[in-house]
Write a protein that holds these residues in place. Structure first.
Motif, PDB file in Angstrom:
ATOM      1  N   LEU A   1       4.729   3.254  -4.265  1.00 55.57           N
ATOM      2  CA  LEU A   1       3.437   2.704  -4.740  1.00 55.57           C
ATOM      3  C   LEU A   1       3.130   1.443  -3.802  1.00 55.57           C
ATOM      4  O   LEU A   1       1.899   1.570  -3.336  1.00 55.57           O
ATOM      5  CB  LEU A   1       3.087   2.594  -6.025  1.00 55.57           C
ATOM      6  N   ALA A   2       4.073   0.563  -3.926  1.00 54.84           N
ATOM      7  CA  ALA A   2       3.537  -0.732  -3.346  1.00 54.84           C
ATOM      8  C   ALA A   2       3.523  -0.493  -1.643  1.00 54.84           C
ATOM      9  O   ALA A   2       2.963  -1.154  -0.761  1.00 54.84           O
ATOM     10  CB  ALA A   2       4.874  -1.809  -3.324  1.00 54.84           C
ATOM     11  N   LEU A   3       4.572   0.326  -1.159  1.00 53.34           N
ATOM     12  CA  LEU A   3       4.747   0.758   0.192  1.00 53.34           C
ATOM     13  C   LEU A   3       3.275   1.366   0.752  1.00 53.34           C
ATOM     14  O   LEU A   3       2.910   0.998   1.727  1.00 53.34           O
ATOM     15  CB  LEU A   3       5.909   1.682   0.521  1.00 53.34           C
ATOM     16  N   GLN A   4       2.833   2.149  -0.216  1.00 55.72           N
ATOM     17  CA  GLN A   4       1.737   2.860   0.240  1.00 55.72           C
ATOM     18  C   GLN A   4       0.370   2.088   0.247  1.00 55.72           C
ATOM     19  O   GLN A   4      -0.532   2.219   1.057  1.00 55.72           O
ATOM     20  CB  GLN A   4       1.352   4.085  -0.833  1.00 55.72           C
ATOM     21  N   ALA A   5       0.429   1.061  -0.673  1.00 58.92           N
ATOM     22  CA  ALA A   5      -0.568   0.149  -0.653  1.00 58.92           C
ATOM     23  C   ALA A   5      -0.763  -0.736   0.720  1.00 58.92           C
ATOM     24  O   ALA A   5      -1.978  -1.158   1.173  1.00 58.92           O
ATOM     25  CB  ALA A   5      -0.468  -0.962  -1.680  1.00 58.92           C
ATOM     26  N   THR A   6       0.405  -0.933   1.155  1.00 61.18           N
ATOM     27  CA  THR A   6       0.543  -1.740   2.410  1.00 61.18           C
ATOM     28  C   THR A   6      -0.121  -0.740   3.744  1.00 61.18           C
ATOM     29  O   THR A   6      -0.649  -1.256   4.610  1.00 61.18           O
ATOM     30  CB  THR A   6       1.891  -2.152   2.942  1.00 61.18           C
ATOM     31  N   THR A   7      -0.204   0.347   3.395  1.00 61.60           N
ATOM     32  CA  THR A   7      -0.786   1.271   4.832  1.00 61.60           C
ATOM     33  C   THR A   7      -2.338   1.010   4.859  1.00 61.60           C
ATOM     34  O   THR A   7      -2.803   0.988   5.692  1.00 61.60           O
ATOM     35  CB  THR A   7      -0.465   2.775   4.424  1.00 61.60           C
ATOM     36  N   TYR A   8      -2.775   0.889   3.692  1.00 61.80           N
ATOM     37  CA  TYR A   8      -4.450   0.632   3.797  1.00 61.80           C
ATOM     38  C   TYR A   8      -4.628  -0.578   4.114  1.00 61.80           C
ATOM     39  O   TYR A   8      -5.766  -1.063   5.008  1.00 61.80           O
ATOM     40  CB  TYR A   8      -4.838   0.914   2.356  1.00 61.80           C
ATOM     41  N   ALA A   9      -3.710  -1.573   4.005  1.00 60.05           N
ATOM     42  CA  ALA A   9      -3.789  -3.076   4.424  1.00 60.05           C
ATOM     43  C   ALA A   9      -3.587  -3.033   5.874  1.00 60.05           C
ATOM     44  O   ALA A   9      -4.229  -3.825   6.583  1.00 60.05           O
ATOM     45  CB  ALA A   9      -2.855  -3.840   3.782  1.00 60.05           C
TER      46      ALA A   9
END
Length: 331
Positions: free
Chosen positions: A55-63
């Motif tokens: 989940l944290a890794l996917q949050a970085t994609t939008y960043a």
């Protein structure tokens, strides 16, 4: 063409039905081949700690996507903080995946949201185009890296090489077409092209972009760099999904699977890549020696993080934007 009219097109879109039918066929076929009990057990025993990492890794994609826009906006003299751009990145994913108007939904959403933040429309369009060029540039590089990885592993074939070649042509044509439209300016379209509303909208918004930003190679390389982090984070997310299932695989295996599935979904006609992404990732993982049950389970977990969870906040953001736009219209 307004964002509201694009949204109404969602209700008439039958691609959802086709996509769900395809994924049902894929899952059903795999489960018939594999061990249903083993598949269910892996999903039930998934380690929640690793799922939080995914989940944290996917949050970085939008960043990363938002950071690309931030870089371009900084060059236009209208910088925006990442915290304002981040929710736009989430909303754009929803519009790109769901609003079926030749890919215009997410693009028009981005331009509308940037102008709402006070960015001049021309600069907003330039942000869109530079981000598009940078994205497809790094997409092509990653596709070649995937092919090289398969070649080194002895798994490359003429069919895989041909598929990558077709994708590279598409990845070149899309930004190339945008640049051609910008170069031709606002001259009238041919009658054949003018019949399509999406084409007219594309020409209208692209013609407003400042040319200096579109030819700034250093700027494009910087934007491509941050967009490349999206593919790496997706591959790392798949690797983490395997760890959550207790079936570890190497990063290179996850990277090849994610790239293959992404390219198939990009070239395929099914909205959201339903079925095509799952089939592509599972098939490639099986080719690389991963069990079918583990490959499908990890791929479905990945799709929860990359597609299904973001659709909820994306839907809310799109609805909020539509209401704000409707409220601003004269009565």
């Amino acid at each position: 063409m307004s964002l509201a009219s694009l949204w109404r097109g969602v209700l008439r879109h039958i691609g959802w039905v086709l996509g769900l039918a395809v994924i049902a066929i894929v899952v059903g076929a795999v489960l018939r081949i594999g061990d249903l009990h083993a598949f269910a057990t892996m999903l039930e025993d998934a380690h929640p700690g690793w799922l939080l990492v995914a989940l944290a890794l996917q949050a970085t994609t939008y960043a990363s996507v938002a950071a690309g826009w931030k870089i371009v906006l900084g060059q236009t003299g209208t910088p925006q903080p990442l915290r304002r751009l981040y929710p736009i990145a989430v909303g754009k994913l929803f519009a790109d995946q769901v609003i079926p108007v030749a890919g215009m939904g997410g693009n028009m959403f981005l331009v509308d949201q940037l102008t709402a933040l006070g960015v001049k429309r021309g600069n907003a369009v330039a942000t869109l185009l530079v981000a598009m060029i940078g994205f497809y540039a790094v997409y092509g590089v990653c596709a070649l890296a995937m092919l090289a990885t398969l070649w080194i592993s002895g798994l490359a074939s003429i069919w895989i090489a041909g598929f990558v070649l077709v994708f590279l042509v598409v990845a070149t044509v899309i930004p190339g077409l945008a640049l051609w439209i910008r170069r031709r300016g606002r001259r009238p379209l041919s009658p054949a092209l003018a019949r399509f509303a999406s084409t007219r909208s594309l020409v209208a918004i692209i013609g407003e972009a400042p040319k200096r930003l579109l030819v700034d190679r250093r700027l494009i390389v910087r934007v491509a760099g941050v967009n490349g982090l999206v593919f790496l984070a997706d591959a790392a997310s798949l690797m983490v999904c395997f760890l959550a299932l207790g079936q570890p695989v190497g990063f290179s295996v996850a990277f090849v699977a994610v790239m293959t599935a992404s390219m198939i979904a990009t070239l395929g006609p099914i909205p959201l890549g339903l079925g095509t992404f799952e089939a592509g990732a599972t098939g490639m993982l099986a080719l690389m020696g991963v069990s079918v049950e583990a490959a499908l389970a990890a791929t479905l977990l990945l799709r929860v993080f990359t597609l299904w969870l973001p659709l909820v906040p994306g839907f809310v953001l799109i609805r909020t934007a539509l209401r704000a736009k409707t409220a601003s219209l004269p009565r």
